[in-house]
Write a protein that holds these residues in place. Sequence first.
Motif, PDB file in Angstrom:
ATOM      1  N   PRO A 135       0.788  -1.237   0.000  1.00 23.64           N
ATOM      2  CA  PRO A 135       0.000   0.000   0.000  1.00 23.64           C
ATOM      3  C   PRO A 135       0.821   1.288   0.000  1.00 23.64           C
ATOM      4  CG  PRO A 135       0.075  -0.892   2.213  1.00 23.64           C
ATOM      5  CD  PRO A 135       0.747  -1.913   1.322  1.00 23.64           C
ATOM      6  N   GLU A 136       2.161   1.196  -0.061  1.00 17.83           N
ATOM      7  CA  GLU A 136       2.984   2.396   0.080  1.00 17.83           C
ATOM      8  C   GLU A 136       2.573   3.521  -0.861  1.00 17.83           C
ATOM      9  OE1 GLU A 136       7.599   4.005  -0.292  1.00 17.83           O
ATOM     10  OE2 GLU A 136       7.143   1.915  -0.780  1.00 17.83           O
ATOM     11  N   TYR A 138      -0.304   4.276  -2.272  1.00 18.33           N
ATOM     12  CA  TYR A 138      -1.558   4.921  -1.885  1.00 18.33           C
ATOM     13  C   TYR A 138      -1.410   5.712  -0.588  1.00 18.33           C
ATOM     14  CZ  TYR A 138      -4.438   3.076  -5.602  1.00 18.33           C
ATOM     15  OH  TYR A 138      -4.989   2.833  -6.832  1.00 18.33           O
ATOM     16  N   LEU A 139      -0.657   5.163   0.353  1.00 19.74           N
ATOM     17  CA  LEU A 139      -0.423   5.893   1.603  1.00 19.74           C
ATOM     18  C   LEU A 139       0.372   7.167   1.342  1.00 19.74           C
ATOM     19  CD1 LEU A 139       0.444   2.860   3.907  1.00 19.74           C
ATOM     20  CD2 LEU A 139      -1.667   4.219   3.953  1.00 19.74           C
ATOM     21  N   SER A 149      -5.732   8.318   4.634  1.00 19.64           N
ATOM     22  CA  SER A 149      -6.090   7.429   3.522  1.00 19.64           C
ATOM     23  C   SER A 149      -7.520   6.910   3.645  1.00 19.64           C
ATOM     24  CB  SER A 149      -5.118   6.251   3.461  1.00 19.64           C
ATOM     25  OG  SER A 149      -5.117   5.528   4.674  1.00 19.64           O
ATOM     26  N   SER A 168      -4.440   0.104   2.116  1.00 19.18           N
ATOM     27  CA  SER A 168      -4.205   1.486   2.546  1.00 19.18           C
ATOM     28  C   SER A 168      -5.329   2.020   3.423  1.00 19.18           C
ATOM     29  CB  SER A 168      -4.052   2.397   1.322  1.00 19.18           C
ATOM     30  OG  SER A 168      -5.315   2.686   0.727  1.00 19.18           O
TER      31      SER A 168
END
Length: 222
Positions: A135-136, A138-139, A149, A168
């Motif tokens: 999820p990096e 999107y975060l 988020s 996220s």
Amino acid sequence: MDGTIVDSEPYWMRAETELVESFGGVWSHDDGMLLVGAGLWGSASILQGRGVNLDAESIVQTLTSRVQELLQEFGAPWRPGALDMLTELKAASIPLALVTSSVERMARQIADLVGFAAFDVIVAGDMVEFSKPHPEAYLTAAALLGVDSERCMAVEDSVPGIAAAVASGAVVLGVPHMVDLPASAHYDLWPTLSGRTLDGFTDLFSARRGPGALALTLPDSE
């Protein structure tokens, strides 16, 4: 971006086929489908396994340059309803982030082809350490937009992309294209963005977050 805003997957498959064949290998449509939604550096290792004698970075840059050439030659094949939705979201002053596994230079090319400044933030595959389904990206996009988020909504077309968005904490909408997306309690599915409006987005967000959720998403100045 790829498969959600533009139907660029055929360009990627053509670039992959040309690259593998240049090293004497064979690359099929089914092979290309394995890479849909995957991070480019992970895809590079698969191509190396098919005989492409280049390091991962060279593979990523070679493929990207070829896809950019095809976009320049043939234009951006927009997905149904994508430009209309971007236009309506922008007119409503809703902050937008483009989150993609493609590299930044290609993401900015697509953003420029939209015809107006649609995106407040771009987070590309070469701007993060971990590719989707992590999820990096999107975060990072949420942080750059200055919101949690969980106050965001993500639109995705691939299994790795949806996994990243769900992880996220965002409200997630899947719009399948090249691959089927299984039904799940963790996200909603629309067959297309064509004919959809901002009201549909807000209704979906409210249904997931509960009554009053939209009021919480307004900028502090409002």
